[in-house]
Design a protein around this motif. Structure first.
Motif, short mmCIF file in Angstrom:
data_model
loop_
_atom_site.label_atom_id
_atom_site.label_comp_id
_atom_site.label_asym_id
_atom_site.label_seq_id
_atom_site.Cartn_x
_atom_site.Cartn_y
_atom_site.Cartn_z
N GLY A 154 -9.63 86.23 -2.41
CA GLY A 154 -10.96 85.72 -2.71
C GLY A 154 -11.21 84.27 -2.35
O GLY A 154 -12.11 83.64 -2.90
N LYS A 155 -10.47 83.78 -1.36
CA LYS A 155 -10.60 82.39 -0.96
C LYS A 155 -12.01 82.06 -0.46
O LYS A 155 -12.63 81.11 -0.94
N SER A 156 -12.48 82.85 0.50
CA SER A 156 -13.79 82.54 1.07
C SER A 156 -14.89 82.65 0.04
O SER A 156 -15.82 81.83 0.02
N THR A 157 -14.80 83.65 -0.81
CA THR A 157 -15.84 83.84 -1.83
C THR A 157 -15.87 82.65 -2.78
O THR A 157 -16.95 82.14 -3.11
N LEU A 158 -14.72 82.20 -3.21
CA LEU A 158 -14.68 81.07 -4.14
C LEU A 158 -15.16 79.79 -3.44
O LEU A 158 -15.90 78.99 -4.02
N ARG A 209 -13.25 91.51 10.02
CA ARG A 209 -11.92 91.83 9.52
C ARG A 209 -11.63 91.15 8.20
O ARG A 209 -10.60 91.36 7.60
N GLY A 210 -12.54 90.28 7.79
CA GLY A 210 -12.36 89.61 6.51
C GLY A 210 -11.18 88.66 6.51
O GLY A 210 -10.51 88.49 5.52
N ILE A 211 -10.90 88.05 7.65
CA ILE A 211 -9.80 87.09 7.67
C ILE A 211 -10.30 85.78 8.26
O ILE A 211 -11.28 85.75 8.99
N THR A 212 -9.61 84.73 7.94
CA THR A 212 -10.00 83.42 8.42
C THR A 212 -9.07 83.00 9.54
O THR A 212 -7.87 83.00 9.37
N ILE A 213 -9.62 82.65 10.69
CA ILE A 213 -8.78 82.25 11.81
C ILE A 213 -8.86 80.74 12.03
O ILE A 213 -7.86 80.04 12.06
N ASP A 266 -22.82 85.47 3.78
CA ASP A 266 -21.92 85.80 2.69
C ASP A 266 -20.75 84.85 2.61
O ASP A 266 -20.39 84.33 1.56
N GLN A 267 -20.14 84.62 3.74
CA GLN A 267 -18.93 83.82 3.73
C GLN A 267 -19.07 82.68 4.72
O GLN A 267 -18.79 82.80 5.88
N THR A 268 -19.49 81.57 4.22
CA THR A 268 -19.85 80.46 5.08
C THR A 268 -18.68 79.94 5.91
O THR A 268 -18.85 79.55 7.04
N ASN A 285 -8.10 84.08 -10.12
CA ASN A 285 -9.43 84.45 -9.63
C ASN A 285 -9.75 85.92 -9.93
O ASN A 285 -8.88 86.68 -10.30
N LYS A 286 -11.02 86.26 -9.77
CA LYS A 286 -11.51 87.63 -9.95
C LYS A 286 -11.30 88.13 -11.38
O LYS A 286 -10.98 89.30 -11.59
N ILE A 287 -11.47 87.23 -12.36
CA ILE A 287 -11.25 87.67 -13.75
C ILE A 287 -12.34 88.62 -14.22
O ILE A 287 -12.22 89.22 -15.27
N ASP A 288 -13.42 88.75 -13.42
CA ASP A 288 -14.48 89.71 -13.79
C ASP A 288 -14.04 91.16 -13.57
O ASP A 288 -14.65 92.09 -14.08
N LEU A 289 -12.98 91.37 -12.79
CA LEU A 289 -12.56 92.74 -12.50
C LEU A 289 -12.03 93.42 -13.76
O LEU A 289 -11.31 92.80 -14.55
P1 GTP Z 1 -8.93 85.90 3.75
O1 GTP Z 1 -9.96 85.05 4.44
O2 GTP Z 1 -8.52 87.09 4.57
O3 GTP Z 1 -7.78 85.12 3.22
O4 GTP Z 1 -9.64 86.59 2.48
P2 GTP Z 1 -10.21 85.80 1.27
O5 GTP Z 1 -9.07 85.40 0.42
O6 GTP Z 1 -11.13 84.75 1.78
O7 GTP Z 1 -11.00 86.89 0.44
P3 GTP Z 1 -12.57 87.09 0.34
O8 GTP Z 1 -13.25 85.93 -0.27
O9 GTP Z 1 -13.05 87.57 1.66
O10 GTP Z 1 -12.59 88.25 -0.75
C1 GTP Z 1 -11.88 89.46 -0.58
C2 GTP Z 1 -12.60 90.57 -1.32
O11 GTP Z 1 -12.57 90.34 -2.73
C3 GTP Z 1 -14.05 90.72 -0.96
O12 GTP Z 1 -14.35 92.09 -0.94
C4 GTP Z 1 -14.79 90.01 -2.09
O13 GTP Z 1 -16.07 90.53 -2.30
C5 GTP Z 1 -13.88 90.28 -3.26
N1 GTP Z 1 -13.93 89.19 -4.25
C6 GTP Z 1 -13.72 87.88 -4.01
N2 GTP Z 1 -13.81 87.16 -5.15
C7 GTP Z 1 -14.07 88.04 -6.14
C8 GTP Z 1 -14.24 87.91 -7.55
O14 GTP Z 1 -14.19 86.84 -8.15
N3 GTP Z 1 -14.47 89.06 -8.25
C9 GTP Z 1 -14.53 90.26 -7.64
N4 GTP Z 1 -14.76 91.32 -8.41
N5 GTP Z 1 -14.36 90.42 -6.33
C10 GTP Z 1 -14.13 89.33 -5.57
#
Ligand code: GTP
Length: 599
Positions: free
Chosen positions: A15-19, A49-53, A37-39, A135-139
Motif C-alpha cells: 500500500g505504498k502508493s496509496t498511502l 501492473r501496480g508496481i513502481t519503476i 488514483d496513484q499519483t 497499514n491497511k488496518i481497515d481490512l
Molecule cells: P508497489 O508500487 O507495487 O510497491 O505497490 P504499493 O505498495 O504501492 O501498493 P498500492 O498502494 O498499489 O496498494 C496495493 C493494493 O492494496 C491496492 O489494491 C490498494 O487499493 C490496496 N490498499 C492500499 N492501501 C490500503 C488500505 O489502507 N486499506 C485497504 N483496504 N486496501 C489498501
C-alpha cells in the motif's frame, strides 16, 4: 527552511502508493497533476501492473497543527519514492541514501514479508530513522498488534513505536506527519562547503535533455555552475534547476539538505548514472558519496522482429527506451535462424518483461524473444578467459576448461506449513541452505542458489506451492564453478542457434526432452513430418515429431456464411503474427520460450 527528507518502503502491494497519495492529498498536493488514483506511479505499465519503476520525488509543505504544541511551525517535506521490485534493489538503496528517514510500511493483514526485511536492512545500513507504519488496518483480516510484534521480532523496531494507519481511509495520516517532524532528523551538511550531490534518479526530457534528480549533501549549486561527475570525470554546465512540487518548479539554487532536479545539457543517460556524485569544478569536494555502482544488466535475451522489415523500427524503439533507462543495454546480433535482431540486457526478468511489453505496445512491434540467460565466465583450455551471456556463442565443450555461473543469496518468507515443499523446490534448483529463522509462525529461509535456476518460473512455482503466501528477494553474490552444458535444438534437421540453452549437467536430458515435446506441440503441423531434436555436442538426447497435417480452417464452414469465414481467416492470421520462418518451418514464439516452462 526546515526540511525532512524521507521515503516509503514496503513489500509489493502493502500500500505504498496509496498511502503516499493520502499524504499528498492531506497536504493539498493533489490536483497539480491529473488527479489519478496513484499519483506517484507514472508509466502506464506501472499503473497496470501496480508496481513502481521510476522514483518520482515530491516536495510538500507541512504546517504543524496546534494539537502538536508547535502550532504553525512550517516544514518542507521531500518524499522520495522507491521502486518496489527486487530487480531494482540498487535504485532503492540510492533513493534511501537521499533521505534521513523512512516510513516502513507493513500490511496489517499480511505481516512482515521478504522485501519488508530486505528494505528495512537497507534503511538500517544507510543509518536512517525508521518509522514503522502498520497499514491497511481497515481490512477485516487486519491484525495490527501482530504485525507490529513481527516488526519488533524480525527487524528489532519496538512494537510500541508503530503507527496504525490506513491509506484507504486516511486513519493515522496526521500521526505519520507529526512523526516525520519529530522522529526524522533534519538534514545536516554545510551549505557553504564544497558541492557534493548524489544522483538518485535520472529521466530523459525531450526539451532539456537528461534531468538529474539529486540530493544535495553539502554545498550549493546554481545555474551556470560547471559541474563534474565523479564516475566518468565529465563536466557539464548547469542550465536550470529546481524542486518538485510535484512537477518541475524552477528555482535559483539548491543547497545542502535539499532535493531537486538539475538540467545540464546532458544528452546521454549513461552519463547520469544513479548513485554517482556531482561536484562543482570551482569548489570541488574530494570525497564522492560512497557505494557507486554502474547499472549493470544481469539477464540477457535476444529480441527479433517477427517481420524482418521492422528491424530499423525496432532499433529506433530501443534507442528511445534507452534514453530513459541507463540500466538497459542492447547491441545488434545476428542469428542464423532469426536473422537480424538485438541482444538486450536487463536488471532482471521483470525489467525484461516491461521493456518487451513497452516495445510491443508503445512502438507497435511484434517480437520474438529468446529465452533469458545469465552471464557466464568461461576459462578456455588455452588459458584464455571469455565472458558471455549468449548460449549461441558458447565455445565447444572440448575448448572449455571451466565455466562459472552467477549465484544469488535468496531470502524467502513463508508460513511454517509450506517449509517442506519450498525447501524441496530450492533443492531442485540446486540451492544450498544458509540459515532458517523462525518468526512467530512463519519462517525465513536464506539460500544460495544459481541465478539461472530462478530465471524462468521460480517465482510462479514458489507462489503456487505456498498458495500465494511466500515472498522472496535476492541479490547476486558471486560466481561459482558449475557442470554446465549447452543443449542445441534442431528443427527439421537444422540447428536453431537462437534456441540453444545452457543448463546444469544433471538437468540436460530432462530439459531436452521437455523442449522437444513442447516444440512438437506448438509448431503448427506442416504438409510433411518435421523432426525436432535436442543434442549435446552433436549427440541427440531427445527427439519428437511434428506430424504432417494440412490445416484447412475453412473446411469447418460447410455453409456459405461469409462473415464466419472471415472471422476464421482473421483468427488464423492473428495466430500467425508471432511466427518466425525457420528454413521451411514456421516456428511460433511459444517454441522459443518452451525452455521456460518446467511443468
Ligand atoms: P508497489 O508500487 O507495487 O510497491 O505497490 P504499493 O505498495 O504501492 O501498493 P498500492 O498502494 O498499489 O496498494 C496495493 C493494493 O492494496 C491496492 O489494491 C490498494 O487499493 C490496496 N490498499 C492500499 N492501501 C490500503 C488500505 O489502507 N486499506 C485497504 N483496504 N486496501 C489498501
Amino acid at each position: 527552511m526546515k526540511f525532512r527528507n524521507f521515503s516509503i518502503i514496503a513489500h509489493v502491494d502493502h500500500g505504498k502508493s496509496t498511502l503516499a497519495d493520502r499524504i499528498l492529498e492531506s497536504l493539498g498536493a493533489m490536483g497539480e497533476r491529473d488527479k489519478r488514483d496513484q499519483t506517484l506511479d507514472t508509466l502506464e505499465l506501472e499503473r497496470e501492473r501496480g508496481i513502481t519503476i521510476k522514483s518520482t520525488p515530491v516536495r510538500l509543505n507541512y504546517t504543524r497543527p496546534d494539537s502538536s504544541g508547535h502550532g504553525g511551525e512550517e516544514y518542507v517535506f521531500n518524499l522520495i519514492d522507491t521502486p518496489g521490485h527486487v530487480d531494482f534493489g540498487y535504485e532503492v538503496s540510492r533513493s534511501l541514501a537521499a533521505c534521513e528517514g523512512v516510513l516502513l510500511l507493513v500490511d496489517a493483514s499480511q505481516g512482515v514479508e521478504a522485501q519488508t526485511i530486505v528494505n528495512a536492512y537497507l534503511a538500517i545500513d544507510s543509518g536512517l530513522e525508521i518509522i514503522p507504519v502498520i497499514n491497511k488496518i481497515d481490512l477485516p483480516a487486519a491484525d495490527p498488534e501482530g504485525a507490529a510484534q513481527e516488526m519488533e521480532d524480525v527487524v528489532g523496531i519496538p512494537a510500541e513505536h508503530a503507527i496504525f494507519a490506513s491509506g484507504k481511509t486516511g486513519v493515522g495520516v496526521p500521526e505519520i506527519l507529526e512523526a516525520i517532524v519529530e522522529r526524522i532528523p533534519a538534514p545536516s551538511g554545510d551549505p557553504e562547503g564544497p558541492l557534493k550531490a548524489l544522483i538518485f534518479d535520472s529521466v530523459y526530457d525531450a526539451y532539456q535533455g537528461v534531468l538529474l534528480f539529486v540530493r544535495v549533501l553539502e554545498g550549493r549549486v546554481s545555474p551556470k555552475d560547471k559541474i563534474n561527475l565523479f564516475s566518468n570525470g565529465k563536466n557539464f554546465d548547469v542550465e536550470r534547476l529546481g524542486t518538485f512540487s510535484p512537477g518541475l518548479v524552477v528555482g535559483k539554487s539548491l543547497e545542502a539538505g535539499e532535493v531537486g532536479w538539475i538540467a545540464a545539457g546532458i544528452r546521454d543517460i549513461v552519463d547520469a548514472q544513479v548513485g554517482d556524485t556531482i561536484t562543482r569544478t570551482d569548489f570541488p569536494t574530494s570525497e564522492p558519496f560512497p557505494g557507486f555502482k554502474p547499472a549493470q544488466p544481469v539477464v540477457f535475451s535476444g529480441l527479433y522482429p517477427t517481420d524482418t522489415e521492422d528491424y530499423r523500427k525496432l532499433r529506433e524503439a530501443l534507442e528511445r527506451l534507452k534514453l530513459n533507462d541507463a540500466a538497459f543495454s542492447f547491441e545488434p546480433e545476428t542469428s542464423e535462424a532469426l536473422g537480424f535482431g538485438f541482444r538486450c540486457g536487463f536488471l532482471g526478468l521483470l525489467h525484461a518483461e516491461i521493456v518487451q511489453e513497452r516495445l510491443e505496445r508503445e512502438f507497435d512491434l511484434d517480437l520474438i524473444a529468446t529465452a533469458p540467460a545469465v552471464i557466464y565466465r568461461i576459462t578456455l583450455t588455452n588459458g584464455e578467459a571469455l565472458v558471455t551471456q549468449n548460449p549461441a556463442q558458447f565455445p565447444t565443450r572440448d575448448r572449455i576448461e571451466l565455466i562459472e555461473e552467477p549465484y544469488i543469496k535468496m531470502s524467502v518468507m513463508l508460513p511454517e506449513e509450506h517449509v517442506g515443499s519450498v525447501m524441496q523446490l530450492l533443492q531442485e534448483r540446486r540451492g544450498s541452505m544458509v540459515t532458517m529463522n523462525y518468526i512467530g509462525r512463519r519462517v525465513e529461509l536464506i539460500y544460495q542458489v544459481p541465478f539461472a535456476e530462478i530465471l524462468y518460473d521460480f517465482h510462479d512455482r514458489l507462489k503456487s506451492i505456498s498458495r500465494g503466501y511466500a515472498s522472496m528477494d535476492y541479490e547476486i553474490i558471486d560466481y561459482r564453478e558449475g557442470d554446465l552444458q549447452k543443449v542445441d535444438i534442431y528443427v527439421n534437421n537444422e540447428i536453431v542457434d537462437a534456441l540453444a540453452v545452457i543448463v546444469h549437467e544433471s538437468k540436460a536430458y530432462g530439459l531436452g526432452r521437455k523442449v522437444v515435446d513442447k516444440m512438437a506441440e506448438v509448431i503448427p503441423r506442416q504438409m510433411w513430418a518435421v523432426p525436432v531434436q535436442a543434442a549435446i555436442g552433436g549427440k541427440i538426447i531427445a527427439r519428437a515429431t511434428v506430424k504432417a497435417y494440412r490445416k484447412d480452417v475453412l473446411a469447418k464452414c460447410y455453409g456459405g456464411d461469409i462473415s464466419r469465414k472471415k472471422k476464421l481467416l482473421n483468427k488464423q492470421k492473428k495466430g500467425k503474427a508471432r511466427m518466425k520462418q525457420i528454413g521451411t518451418v514456421e516456428v511460433p514464439q511459444e517454441a522459443f520460450l518452451a525452455v521456460l516452462s518446467t511443468e
